[in-house]
Design an enzyme around this catalytic site. Structure first.
Site, PDB file in Angstrom:
ATOM      1  N   GLY A  68       0.689  -1.195  -0.063  1.00 14.19           N
ATOM      2  CA  GLY A  68      -0.026  -0.039  -0.046  1.00 14.19           C
ATOM      3  C   GLY A  68       0.899   1.255  -0.060  1.00 14.19           C
ATOM      4  O   GLY A  68       2.069   1.542  -0.196  1.00 14.19           O
TER       5      GLY A  68
ATOM      6  N   LYS B 234      11.007   7.639   5.678  1.00 15.76           N
ATOM      7  CA  LYS B 234      11.884   7.411   6.647  1.00 15.76           C
ATOM      8  C   LYS B 234      13.219   7.177   6.205  1.00 15.76           C
ATOM      9  O   LYS B 234      14.309   7.403   7.096  1.00 15.76           O
ATOM     10  CB  LYS B 234      11.488   6.313   7.684  1.00 15.76           C
ATOM     11  CG  LYS B 234       9.941   6.746   8.546  1.00 15.76           C
ATOM     12  CD  LYS B 234       9.530   8.025   8.750  1.00 15.76           C
ATOM     13  CE  LYS B 234       8.282   8.172   9.028  1.00 15.76           C
ATOM     14  NZ  LYS B 234       7.575   8.776   7.921  1.00 15.76           N
TER      15      LYS B 234
ATOM     16  N   HIS C 287      21.030   4.428  32.461  1.00 11.46           N
ATOM     17  CA  HIS C 287      21.547   5.582  32.338  1.00 11.46           C
ATOM     18  C   HIS C 287      23.253   5.697  31.510  1.00 11.46           C
ATOM     19  O   HIS C 287      23.748   4.535  31.819  1.00 11.46           O
ATOM     20  CB  HIS C 287      21.845   6.119  33.850  1.00 11.46           C
ATOM     21  CG  HIS C 287      22.798   7.520  34.012  1.00 11.46           C
ATOM     22  ND1 HIS C 287      22.282   8.702  33.698  1.00 11.46           N
ATOM     23  CD2 HIS C 287      24.003   7.662  34.115  1.00 11.46           C
ATOM     24  CE1 HIS C 287      23.335   9.668  33.824  1.00 11.46           C
ATOM     25  NE2 HIS C 287      24.406   8.938  34.261  1.00 11.46           N
TER      26      HIS C 287
END
Length: 607
Positions: free
Chosen positions: A178, A189, A580
């Protein structure tokens, strides 16, 4: 009268300008509510009120340079106290009602919060009368036929096949996938990644690494985009074959409630079915009166062809599609101008989410004109001459190319669905229930043509529901929220209730906002302009919405979508250990800001 001066806190010994005044004289404000927004080279920050009260005087205006200790406003604390009791009493029932509505888990019969907007798909006019069956022998018979092979269509077909159904998948184009895979999400993208690499290479010049100006080989870039698309569409063809899904190429139209006629390369074929799933998608809106016969006029499909790199490009429409393509062409060397009819880019997102992107684009683009209309485009030998209308509209200007990206329109009206007795609105939407059924029980519809948002990830979830119900399973589409992402630079993503919607609905909400200027990861990659914002229901502390501005914000927003679906509270998010240093930890820290426990920013508010 007790008056308190609210001053600028420690902001690192610098003077920064006021870019937004958030309150006006006479407003009743809460403690920690933002009064003004300041902007440094690295980030934006709000100056919060240290007290609750009524704004008596505002001592600053847009453009003023403020440093630590500057008086922002005078707040009358007694006025708020005297008004608090009756106001609280009057507001309590409504606030309680709003809180329960926004934060409580949704039963199946409730409309999902900030999920699919079916309002555009309300039935209009009488139900059409179905046409009798043709009586002809069918060329193909199926238990389930799916019209359209985009993300929704192929997902529906594959899921139905996995459930043991005999499936026929009809696609007008010779390859599956599609708009999204062929001329939409995926190729755009691929090009946006190329644009980001170019931008990062330029950025690193200031970090001591110089690559020089990029040399664009347009043929190779185009080939890369095509290869990405081919890999995905080829994979779909293989999966369809493995599942024994019959694929038919051609344009399908209903001829009766259980028959379709497909006009394809081999002529017309009659397909007879037990159940049908309509997944025919949408197409780009083309404004009338523009010279569309001129190849220099483009819609989003044309823009992805990369016919050339124009010296100048006008983008009509400041929504997600227009801004994504603007990012691609600007990185390749085009001077880009964006025109938007409304008063902000990316309508629908909170203004604070869009601002970091706007500030970045204003430094790079030839022009960004809000509240401006393109009244005329004339095709001339030297270029396309655009005329404008608006308060600060530019003079008529000549552009090498013009991209019109003002939205998409559903294809529901192109299928002769009325011959099957299916309701279709004047705008081309097909109304459905939570099982994705149309008014004709054995015919389903999904994706763009059942209502906003027109997003592939919404269509795929609707597709599974439709396929499961068609196969006799009990299933419903009950998503509470559907995330939205603009893959610009920086990316802008949001999910659930926006601040604007919360205010409009009268929801008592609170915000935890963590600036990326305080993120070690953001500082390390030189991208501190963004932030993570979480919106909580004040009565329950459950998260009801979020917005993120950052590189890869589209990846980060998924955690928040899950948190909303699970009914998570601020403490659930803040106490979840995030790795982190990452940008993802800003989600946890934003929750801590709301709770008043964050140690990575100055003086968080206390809950």
């Amino acid at each position: 009268m007790a008056t308190t001066e609210v001053k600028v806190p420690d902001i690192g010994g610098v003077s920064v300008p006021v870019i937004e005044v958030l309150v006006k004289v006479g407003d009743t404000i809460k403690k920690e509510q933002g009064l003004v927004t300041l902007e440094s080279d690295k980030a934006t920050m709000e100056v919060p009120s240290t007290v609750a009260g009524v704004v008596k005087e505002i001592r600053v205006k847009l453009g003023d340079e403020l440093a630590e200790g500057a008086v922002v406003a005078l707040i009358d604390t007694e006025a708020a106290t005297s008004a608090a009791a009756p106001a609280a009493k009057a507001a309590a029932p409504e606030a309680s009602k709003a809180a329960a509505t926004s934060a409580a888990p949704k039963p199946a019969d409730d409309k999902p919060a900030a999920a699919a907007d079916k309002s555009a798909a309300a039935p209009t006019g009488p139900t059409p009368s179905a046409v009798p069956a043709t009586g002809r022998k069918a060329d193909i018979e199926a238990q389930v036929v799916v019209i359209g092979a985009g993300p929704g269509g192929y997902t529906a077909a594959f899921r139905a096949a996995d459930l043991g159904q005999r499936v026929v998948l009809i696609e007008r184009y010779p390859v599956l996938g599609g708009v999204c895979l062929n001329v939409g999400c995926i190729p755009s993208k691929a090009l946006l990644h190329a644009a980001r690499v170019i931008d990062e290479a330029r950025q690193f010049t200031s970090h001591g690494i110089s690559f020089g100006e990029p040399v664009i080989d347009l043929d190779k870039l185009r080939a890369h985009k095509t290869a990405v698309v081919a890999q995905l569409t080829g994979g779909l063809a293989g999966m369809a074959k493995q599942r024994k899904v019959t694929t038919v190429t051609g344009v399908a139209k209903f001829v009766s409630p259980n028959e379709l006629e497909v006009d394809g390369p081999d002529g017309k074929k009659l397909v007879r079915f037990d159940n049908a799933i309509i997944a025919a998608g949408s197409q780009a809106v083309k404004l009338p009166g523009f010279p569309w016969d001129d190849k220099r006029m483009m819609d989003s499909t044309d823009a992805l062809d990369l016919a050339d790199i124009p010296k100048s490009l006008l983008v009509v429409g400041g929504g997600i599609i227009g801004l994504e393509m603007a990012c691609v062409y600007e990185a390749l060397g085009t001077k880009v101008t964006v025109v938007e009819l409304l008063d902000q880019l990316m309508p629908g997102a909170d203004p604070d989410l869009v601002r970091p992107l706007l500030l970045r684009l204003q430094k790079r683009y030839a022009g960004i004109h809000l509240k401006t209309k393109v009244t005329k485009i004339e095709a001339k030998a030297e270029g396309l001459v655009a005329s404008f209308e608006g308060d600060k509209a530019p003079e008529p200007t000549t552009y090498d190319r013009v991209l019109v990206a003002i939205g998409r329109t559903p294809n529901g009206g192109k299928l002769d669905a009325h011959k099957a007795g299916v309701n279709v609105t004047e705008r081309g939407f097909i109304p459905v229930d939570k099982q994705m059924r149309t008014n004709v029980p054995h015919i389903f519809a999904i994706g763009d043509l059942v209502g906003n948002p027109m997003l592939a990830h919404k269509a795929t979830h609707e597709a599974k529901v439709a396929a499961e119900v068609a196969a006799g399973h009990k299933s419903e589409f009950v998503a509470r929220v559907i995330p939205s992402v603009a893959y610009t630079d920086p990316e802008v993503s949001w999910v659930g209730v926006t601040e604007a919607e919360a205010k409009k609905q009268g929801i008592a909400y609170g915000v935890g906002k963590f600036p990326h200027a305080a993120s070690g990861r953001a500082i390390g990659i030189g991208r501190t302009e963004g932030f993570t914002k979480l919106i909580f229901d004040e009565a329950t502390h459950r998260i009801i919405g979020a917005g993120i501005v950052a590189p890869n914000a589209g990846d980060l927003i998924a955690e928040v979508a899950l948190a909303i679906e699970m009914g998570a509270e601020a403490a659930d998010i803040g106490l979840t250990i995030h790795p982190h240093p990452t940008l993802s930890e800003s989600v946890g820290m934003a929750a801590e800001v709301y709770e008043g426990t964050c140690t990575d920013i100055v003086a968080p508010k206390k809950k």
